[in-house]
Motif scaffolding. Structure first.
Motif, short mmCIF file in Angstrom:
data_model
loop_
_atom_site.label_atom_id
_atom_site.label_comp_id
_atom_site.label_asym_id
_atom_site.label_seq_id
_atom_site.Cartn_x
_atom_site.Cartn_y
_atom_site.Cartn_z
N ARG A 158 0.83 -1.20 0.00
CA ARG A 158 0.00 0.00 0.00
C ARG A 158 0.86 1.26 0.00
N ILE A 159 0.24 2.34 -0.45
CA ILE A 159 0.83 3.67 -0.37
C ILE A 159 -0.15 4.52 0.43
N ASP A 160 0.33 5.14 1.49
CA ASP A 160 -0.48 6.04 2.31
C ASP A 160 0.12 7.43 2.23
N CYS A 161 -0.72 8.43 2.05
CA CYS A 161 -0.26 9.81 1.98
C CYS A 161 -1.17 10.67 2.86
N ASP A 162 -0.59 11.29 3.87
CA ASP A 162 -1.34 12.11 4.82
C ASP A 162 -0.99 13.58 4.63
N LEU A 163 -2.00 14.45 4.59
CA LEU A 163 -1.77 15.88 4.66
C LEU A 163 -1.72 16.23 6.14
N VAL A 164 -0.59 16.75 6.59
CA VAL A 164 -0.37 17.01 8.01
C VAL A 164 -0.21 18.51 8.22
N THR A 178 1.95 30.11 8.13
CA THR A 178 2.60 31.20 8.87
C THR A 178 3.84 30.63 9.53
N GLU A 179 4.47 31.44 10.38
CA GLU A 179 5.62 30.94 11.13
C GLU A 179 5.20 29.79 12.06
N ASP A 180 3.96 29.85 12.56
CA ASP A 180 3.47 28.85 13.52
C ASP A 180 2.68 27.72 12.87
N ILE A 181 2.25 27.88 11.61
CA ILE A 181 1.43 26.87 10.93
C ILE A 181 2.10 26.48 9.62
N SER A 182 2.35 25.19 9.45
CA SER A 182 2.91 24.70 8.19
C SER A 182 2.20 23.40 7.81
N TYR A 183 2.36 23.03 6.55
CA TYR A 183 1.70 21.83 6.02
C TYR A 183 2.72 20.97 5.29
N ARG A 184 2.49 19.67 5.33
CA ARG A 184 3.34 18.74 4.60
C ARG A 184 2.56 17.48 4.26
N PHE A 185 3.01 16.82 3.20
CA PHE A 185 2.50 15.50 2.87
C PHE A 185 3.50 14.49 3.41
N LYS A 186 3.02 13.55 4.21
CA LYS A 186 3.84 12.44 4.68
C LYS A 186 3.41 11.19 3.92
N THR A 187 4.34 10.59 3.21
CA THR A 187 4.04 9.44 2.37
C THR A 187 4.75 8.21 2.90
N ARG A 188 4.02 7.08 2.94
CA ARG A 188 4.58 5.80 3.38
C ARG A 188 4.33 4.75 2.31
N LEU A 189 5.36 4.04 1.94
CA LEU A 189 5.26 2.91 1.03
C LEU A 189 5.47 1.66 1.87
N THR A 190 4.45 0.79 1.89
CA THR A 190 4.50 -0.42 2.71
C THR A 190 4.64 -1.65 1.80
N PHE A 191 5.51 -2.55 2.19
CA PHE A 191 5.77 -3.78 1.45
C PHE A 191 5.15 -4.96 2.20
N SER A 220 9.10 2.65 3.43
CA SER A 220 9.84 3.77 2.88
C SER A 220 9.03 5.03 3.17
N LEU A 221 9.69 6.08 3.65
CA LEU A 221 9.00 7.30 4.05
C LEU A 221 9.48 8.49 3.24
N ASP A 222 8.58 9.47 3.04
CA ASP A 222 8.91 10.69 2.32
C ASP A 222 8.08 11.82 2.90
N GLN A 223 8.64 13.04 2.93
CA GLN A 223 7.91 14.22 3.38
C GLN A 223 8.09 15.34 2.37
N ASP A 224 7.01 16.05 2.08
CA ASP A 224 7.04 17.15 1.14
C ASP A 224 6.29 18.33 1.75
N ILE A 225 6.99 19.43 1.98
CA ILE A 225 6.39 20.61 2.57
C ILE A 225 5.69 21.42 1.47
N ILE A 226 4.47 21.88 1.78
CA ILE A 226 3.75 22.77 0.87
C ILE A 226 3.39 24.01 1.64
N GLN A 227 3.10 25.08 0.91
CA GLN A 227 2.71 26.34 1.52
C GLN A 227 1.31 26.70 1.07
N ILE A 228 0.48 27.12 2.01
CA ILE A 228 -0.88 27.54 1.72
C ILE A 228 -0.93 29.07 1.82
#
Length: 126
Positions: free
Chosen positions: A49-55, A98-111, A117-125
């Motif tokens: 499975r692949i899981d991707c969370d917006l955090v 903002t300085e106090d609020i940020s967002y990222r996608f945390k991705t997990r690849l499960t075998f 396998s883990l990955d994180q990608d920061i995005i800005q709103i």
């Protein structure tokens, strides 16, 4: 071959995942598109499975805003690369980054066997 399999099971030389997004800045309600880039490791591995969370990270505390999962029984050959399309619509209720609020996608690849396998990608709103 046995040593390579053991190394992959403990995470050395196992397959990797990377979420590739078209850009880094988005607005609430916008659709995000991109793809998951899967890179094979030392041996063939069976994906589960692949899981991707917006955090949302607010003052150091993480909250999962939304998630998406892809269930698969695909086999990833050693040293191969595969792309899986990614699409996600941001909730309209998101606060801007903002300085106090940020967002990222945390991705997990499960075998079926081995470590995730883990990955994180920061995005800005904005």
């Amino acid at each position: 071959m046995l040593l390579r399999k053991f190394m992959s099971l403990v995470g050395i030389g196992s397959a990797k995942i990377d979420l590739i997004l078209e850009k880094e800045t988005y607005t609430p309600g916008e659709q995000i598109t991109g793809y998951f880039l899967l890179k094979g490791g030392l041996i063939d591995q069976q994906l589960k499975r692949i899981d991707c969370d917006l955090v949302k990270v607010e003052n150091g505390t993480e909250h999962i805003v939304d998630s998406t999962s892809i269930l698969t029984s695909r086999s990833l050959e050693s040293e191969a690369s595969n792309k899986i399309p990614f699409s996600f619509i941001l909730p309209t209720s998101l606060q801007i980054s903002t300085e106090d609020i940020s967002y990222r996608f945390k991705t997990r690849l499960t075998f079926t066997e081995g470590v995730e396998s883990l990955d994180q990608d920061i995005i800005q709103i904005v």
